[in-house]
Design an enzyme around this catalytic site. Sequence first.
Site, PDB file in Angstrom:
ATOM      1  N   GLU A  23      -1.916  10.559 -11.271  1.00  0.00           N
ATOM      2  CA  GLU A  23      -1.691  10.488 -12.711  1.00  0.00           C
ATOM      3  C   GLU A  23      -2.548   9.367 -13.280  1.00  0.00           C
ATOM      4  O   GLU A  23      -2.539   8.251 -12.763  1.00  0.00           O
ATOM      5  CB  GLU A  23      -0.220  10.216 -13.014  1.00  0.00           C
ATOM      6  CG  GLU A  23       0.077  10.147 -14.494  1.00  0.00           C
ATOM      7  CD  GLU A  23       1.538   9.855 -14.801  1.00  0.00           C
ATOM      8  OE1 GLU A  23       1.958  10.139 -15.940  1.00  0.00           O
ATOM      9  OE2 GLU A  23       2.259   9.341 -13.913  1.00  0.00           O
ATOM     10  N   GLU A  52      -3.704   3.457   1.775  1.00  0.00           N
ATOM     11  CA  GLU A  52      -4.050   3.545   3.190  1.00  0.00           C
ATOM     12  C   GLU A  52      -4.235   5.027   3.498  1.00  0.00           C
ATOM     13  O   GLU A  52      -3.292   5.807   3.404  1.00  0.00           O
ATOM     14  CB  GLU A  52      -2.937   2.986   4.066  1.00  0.00           C
ATOM     15  CG  GLU A  52      -3.164   3.200   5.549  1.00  0.00           C
ATOM     16  CD  GLU A  52      -1.945   2.854   6.396  1.00  0.00           C
ATOM     17  OE1 GLU A  52      -1.834   3.433   7.484  1.00  0.00           O
ATOM     18  OE2 GLU A  52      -1.111   2.044   5.961  1.00  0.00           O
ATOM     19  N   HIS A 107       3.363  11.590  -7.034  1.00  0.00           N
ATOM     20  CA  HIS A 107       1.974  11.306  -7.362  1.00  0.00           C
ATOM     21  C   HIS A 107       1.707   9.816  -7.258  1.00  0.00           C
ATOM     22  O   HIS A 107       2.621   9.023  -7.156  1.00  0.00           O
ATOM     23  CB  HIS A 107       1.633  11.802  -8.778  1.00  0.00           C
ATOM     24  CG  HIS A 107       2.470  11.168  -9.841  1.00  0.00           C
ATOM     25  ND1 HIS A 107       3.642  11.742 -10.297  1.00  0.00           N
ATOM     26  CD2 HIS A 107       2.329  10.015 -10.527  1.00  0.00           C
ATOM     27  CE1 HIS A 107       4.177  10.962 -11.224  1.00  0.00           C
ATOM     28  NE2 HIS A 107       3.405   9.906 -11.371  1.00  0.00           N
ATOM     29  N   HIS A 146       0.830  -1.205   0.000  1.00  0.00           N
ATOM     30  CA  HIS A 146       0.000   0.000   0.000  1.00  0.00           C
ATOM     31  C   HIS A 146       0.862   1.252   0.000  1.00  0.00           C
ATOM     32  O   HIS A 146       2.054   1.201   0.278  1.00  0.00           O
ATOM     33  CB  HIS A 146      -0.969   0.024   1.198  1.00  0.00           C
ATOM     34  CG  HIS A 146      -0.312   0.117   2.525  1.00  0.00           C
ATOM     35  ND1 HIS A 146      -0.137  -0.969   3.342  1.00  0.00           N
ATOM     36  CD2 HIS A 146       0.228   1.165   3.192  1.00  0.00           C
ATOM     37  CE1 HIS A 146       0.469  -0.594   4.463  1.00  0.00           C
ATOM     38  NE2 HIS A 146       0.706   0.707   4.393  1.00  0.00           N
TER      39      HIS A 146
END
Length: 132
Positions: free
Chosen positions: A122, A56, A74, A5
């Site tokens: 993105e 998360e 990003h 994550h």
Amino acid sequence: MRILHTMLRVGDLQRSIDFYTQVMGMQLLRTTDRPEQKYSLAFIGYGDESKGAVLELTYNYGVEKYDLGTAFGHIAIAVDDAYAACERIKAAGGTVTRAAGPVQGGSTVIAFVQDPDGYKIELIQTKAPQAR
């Protein structure tokens, strides 16, 4: 090994859950509230957490805003059609900060959107570009 994550600190957990589920089309996978430690978590993603990376979202009690920092760039999300994804995101109230189009000096179609806390996302088109 695999990426599990990416954690983002957010100023309003429900606002961020709403954005990522309603605007970005993710699913809320699980939540945890830790009142003694003064934080709450929400894990969101596009499918089974055991098969792909998720986000998360961390809300620390009483913190409404964070500085984004200059090292974070990003989150990247694959989409079939970046143009259509931008239209859906705008229609759902999201902010497109770079319209869909070919990356400078290349042919890959990308776009950028921004979440409610200012994080950049993105969108990378994975199918051949449609004539526009």
